[in-house]
Design a protein around this motif. Sequence first.
Motif, short mmCIF file in Angstrom:
data_model
loop_
_atom_site.label_atom_id
_atom_site.label_comp_id
_atom_site.label_asym_id
_atom_site.label_seq_id
_atom_site.Cartn_x
_atom_site.Cartn_y
_atom_site.Cartn_z
N ALA A 94 5.42 -2.69 -4.36
CA ALA A 94 6.10 -2.47 -3.19
C ALA A 94 5.65 -0.88 -2.55
O ALA A 94 4.38 -0.23 -1.59
CB ALA A 94 6.91 -2.47 -2.28
N VAL A 153 1.78 -0.07 -3.57
CA VAL A 153 1.51 -0.06 -2.48
C VAL A 153 1.36 0.15 -1.02
O VAL A 153 0.75 0.99 -0.30
CB VAL A 153 1.66 -2.06 -1.34
N ASP A 154 3.04 1.09 -0.90
CA ASP A 154 2.37 2.07 0.29
C ASP A 154 1.39 3.25 -0.36
O ASP A 154 0.94 3.96 0.45
CB ASP A 154 4.13 2.71 -0.03
N LYS A 179 -3.18 1.05 -0.22
CA LYS A 179 -3.39 -0.35 1.14
C LYS A 179 -4.07 -1.27 -0.10
O LYS A 179 -3.70 -2.44 0.21
CB LYS A 179 -3.83 -0.04 1.99
N GLY A 239 -2.64 -3.84 -1.08
CA GLY A 239 -2.06 -5.03 -0.83
C GLY A 239 -2.72 -6.66 -0.09
O GLY A 239 -2.19 -7.47 -0.29
N GLN A 240 -3.83 -6.45 -0.29
CA GLN A 240 -4.62 -8.28 -0.43
C GLN A 240 -4.40 -8.19 -1.87
O GLN A 240 -5.33 -7.83 -2.72
CB GLN A 240 -5.75 -6.79 0.18
N MET A 254 7.91 -0.09 2.07
CA MET A 254 8.11 -1.61 2.38
C MET A 254 8.85 -2.22 3.71
O MET A 254 9.66 -1.07 4.71
CB MET A 254 8.73 -1.74 1.47
N MET A 261 -0.42 -12.15 1.51
CA MET A 261 -0.16 -13.40 0.62
C MET A 261 1.19 -13.03 0.22
O MET A 261 1.97 -12.20 0.20
CB MET A 261 -1.12 -12.44 -1.13
N LEU A 268 4.14 -13.48 -2.26
CA LEU A 268 4.75 -13.10 -3.50
C LEU A 268 5.78 -14.15 -3.72
O LEU A 268 5.61 -14.85 -5.31
CB LEU A 268 5.09 -11.79 -4.03
N TYR A 307 8.74 -12.44 0.16
CA TYR A 307 7.87 -11.45 -0.18
C TYR A 307 6.80 -11.76 0.14
O TYR A 307 6.43 -12.38 -0.26
CB TYR A 307 8.67 -11.06 -1.29
N MET A 320 2.22 -9.89 0.97
CA MET A 320 1.52 -8.48 1.15
C MET A 320 0.60 -8.33 1.73
O MET A 320 -0.43 -9.74 2.07
CB MET A 320 1.56 -7.72 -0.52
N ASN A 321 -0.34 -7.11 2.70
CA ASN A 321 -1.62 -7.28 3.29
C ASN A 321 -1.75 -5.95 3.46
O ASN A 321 -0.60 -5.27 2.98
CB ASN A 321 -1.53 -7.97 4.45
N LYS A 322 -3.31 -6.05 3.03
CA LYS A 322 -4.11 -4.16 3.30
C LYS A 322 -3.75 -3.41 4.61
O LYS A 322 -3.59 -2.55 4.06
CB LYS A 322 -5.47 -4.59 3.42
N LYS A 323 -3.15 -4.17 6.14
CA LYS A 323 -3.04 -4.18 6.97
C LYS A 323 -1.38 -2.75 7.09
O LYS A 323 -0.85 -1.66 7.06
CB LYS A 323 -2.75 -4.16 8.07
N GLU A 324 -0.72 -4.02 6.70
CA GLU A 324 0.90 -3.29 6.49
C GLU A 324 1.48 -3.03 5.13
O GLU A 324 2.47 -2.64 4.81
CB GLU A 324 1.82 -3.83 7.34
N GLY A 325 0.69 -3.25 4.03
CA GLY A 325 1.42 -3.29 3.01
C GLY A 325 2.54 -4.12 2.47
O GLY A 325 2.72 -5.15 2.95
N PHE A 326 3.44 -3.25 2.08
CA PHE A 326 4.39 -5.28 1.51
C PHE A 326 5.04 -5.16 2.38
O PHE A 326 6.08 -4.46 2.97
CB PHE A 326 5.65 -4.36 0.56
#
Lengths: 123, 491, 426
Positions: B390, B393-394, B397, B400-401, C1, C87, C89, C98, C100-106
Amino acid sequence: MIETKTLTCVACPKGCEVTVEYEGDEIIDIKGNACPQGQDYAKEEIVAPTRILPTTIRVKNGALPLCPVKTTKQIPLENMFEAMQIIGKKEIEAPVKMGEVLIENIMNTGADIVATRDMPEEI
Amino acid sequence: MSKKYDVIIIGAGISGCAVAWKLARYNLDILLLEKEADVATGTTKANTAIMHAGYNADPDKLKGRLNVKGNEEIREVSKKLNIPYKEIGSLVVGLEGDDLSVIDELYQKGLKNKVKNMEIVDRDWLFEHEPNISRDAVKALWAPTAGVITPWEAALAMAQNAVANGVEVKLQTAVEDVLTEEGKVVGVKTNQGDFAADYVVNSAGLYADEIAKMVGIEKINITPRKGEYYIYDHAKDFAVNHVVFPIPTPISKGIVVTPTVENNLLIGPTSENVESKTDLATTKEGLKEVYEGAKKLYPDLDLRDTIRVFAGLRAADDTEDFVIEAAENVKGFVNVAGIQSPGLASSTAIAGYTADILRDEGLTLSEKKNYIETREEPVRFYEMTNKERAKMVDQNKEYGQIICRCETVSYKEILDAINSPVGARTVNAVKRRTRAGAGRCQAGFCGPRVVDILAQELGIDPTEVKQEEGNSQILEYKIKQLLGSRVMGNA
Amino acid sequence: MLNLKKDLVVIGGGPAGLAAAKKAYDEGIEDVMILERDFELGGILPQCIHNGFGLHYFKEELTGPEYAQRFINDVKERNIEIKLDTMVLDVTKDRKVYAMNKKEGFLEIEAGAVVLAMGCRERTSGAIGIPGTRPAGVITAGTAQRYTNIEGFVPGDEVVILGSGDIGLIMARRMKLEGADVKAVCELLPYTGGLTRNVVQCLEDYDIPLMLNHTVTAIKGEGRLEAVEISEVDENLKPIPATAKTIKADTLLLSVGLIPENELSKKADVVLDDRTGGPIVNEGRETNIEGIFACGNVLHVHDLVDWVTEESQIAGAHAAKYIKNSFAKTNKCVDVKAGENVSYVIPQKIELEAGDRKKIPLYMRVSTPLTAVDINLYADGEKLYSFSEPFAKPGEMISVPLAQKTLDDLDNLNEIKVEIIEKEGE
């Protein structure tokens, strides 16, 4: 000369084994089918088999490089490769909606080539 | 001819990379050459991945002298270079009916080689610490200093550290001749042009004998010795806690059962001399031998959850020892040949020994002032907790993928693998650096995505992306490309 | 998060997830979220461009993308929340998800109920341990399908296919139509693993040989695949060395089975059935973990998407009930067992209160193919009733309903068993 041929009916997923007795294009007897669809299927398979052709077509500016397509009705099996050629040469432009006609009356079969999904533009 | 290098190293396997890493701390111009598209694609990519403790090798051989030293050094080096390493210890297990005296002999040899903390343990100890071990186990030699490591990651880390310290690496550069003048090395001829140097190190692995012949050295003769393996998914529910060996035979340490650093169970290898240096085929017989061998130690082990079979070739010299020495006939040429097991465990010591030889041959080794000791730790999502993920990713981003779902590899990790020093150029190179595709689905899911990312980052067409070397393109044609020429032929 | 709370979280936006989400919504649960790892919904269907879908559920023949599009449209009309490129996890047994994605994160999502709909993956060459080298050009049929139909590449042009599963058969025709030379489909067993219609329409129509009792015994080639060695197998499925022959090929497609994708399920302590590879579920498709349901190919590998839809509606409806607290279990659980020649039965147990017992279809597969069969149901060893079928094939699922009489009597039973054997007197 009378011939017999055993076919697997594909009118539905059940897959009955259908035995056809025929002479040239003339059907003499059909056995083994569980429903009337099998009768029609077997007749057609002997005289002139036809199929739906599912394939893809190239898309310009699409979210994906290809859009899946199909013939709106069955076309003669013997026409498949030539139909592939015609569809292969064509490039369409996004966006496209499912069901949109992309090629009309392919090879004079009475079948159109239609998109089988929505294809939005590239983002 | 190029600018003149002080040292050219031929071959970027574990030995060549270790020598480059070792020499990079000195004020030297160094060029590391590799004929393939990535480092570590030969013997280094397919072996048992063990840091042997050092009780196997003959104390009178170089192997015996360098193994323990390398094993001790790796603790420090793995931390500095951020190489995943686990010191899980090894066991040589004697079963009912085995010649158990071998265990005592190994223990004595280990003492002579100065292996630390060895113990001979009984069956009760074994059943407690290796619950799945055969009930026929009688006793074992326990060497707690043995460990498991990722060999290609070790080679890459050393190469990357070397690059950070100014070493140049040229991939896809095959040496065709070693150039000499008046009995002295002056450079090498390659498929990418000639490169001048005062010293040449021959760490060409399986091909070290062929390189040596280029300067007239005939005494090195490398025989490819094949080892076949099975590797399991890390989800396999079967505990193996040590590197577990059977009683060795005179030519082989036998079929080993061991976890890898990433907790995949690994069994193998066979040991068979083969004709060809490119014969990496597994065989029905070999795989059977591996499985049956593993079953002797672990009777309950089955083949469920195996995800891959593979074979590697050891580079065995006729002397069955490392051949690390300066050429007698040509000044400036140093062989680092015959590096088979325990070559990985000895790698840093091999590099140190090679540096000493070069110094004795007249190379000045003066330490750099601004030497970088460490390699930045690559982000490894698969070993992080959700909290750590987390946080990553913060910060960015692009983490995040997830591209590889089996091994939890993010898009950013793949970008980094491609764009970092000694970057990945092939699908397998991405796999070695990130584990993308190394999991249970074997790239079924991430394969197309990795091909796409490689094509984009390298600015090439997906049909040009290769799996590894040679003509290993993944995709042969663009869709509809075969129409016209071929489709009507199918009608 | 990002911390979120949802009544229902559906993991997987393929046919199973879409149908489950839609059904739960229609049963009154509007706070639904679908998490999908791909860039679009539909799961594997968008790459299954062939026809043959929907004959049971829609009573018309659709292609994969069309089948998917209908459900995608339904889900979008309902404003069900969809997270793509996301995805998952981890899932915990107290239903924290839990992702994750690129736009919003965790994301940490607290879910009232979870539907597992992750689908399945293909068995690989490593899993079956074919000897030989490891060149490029050896890929699973499904990956080849993605390359061909989505990404726009033909992986190669001299093709051998190992395994006669449906994807293998479909890809034989697909690559042939795109111009490749499909040399053979090899099947280890004496019968095919795919639907009969696919054998007819994909192989027979195009004169592609189906070599039963044959397998690939070696892979050859250093860079790209150069050839495969194929051999006939004996009655114990062991290759006969004398029959080995080499076929030149640059592509080997593997269609050697599908494995339910349950790595996430295991993280939530969901108990799996060794025979299906999927969770053990009751008739509402609830797993051993309260409020976690499973449907589609993550539960067991289906032959037709129509059954996936049907099953996922069951899961979606029961997940909705669970969220509304109207999901009651009896104190007793009736085990459903696979008897002679049945490889598995879904559900594995019946344990919901009688009010829920309107219709319980049992899904199963046979172990070996037979013609003219009796499907016999037993309750605690006593024969209940039989159904007759002209044949039973391992490649095709069989569904039989439990009679209302049995359902009414369930409280007095411990076990129901199904066997599928040769018809008496034939």
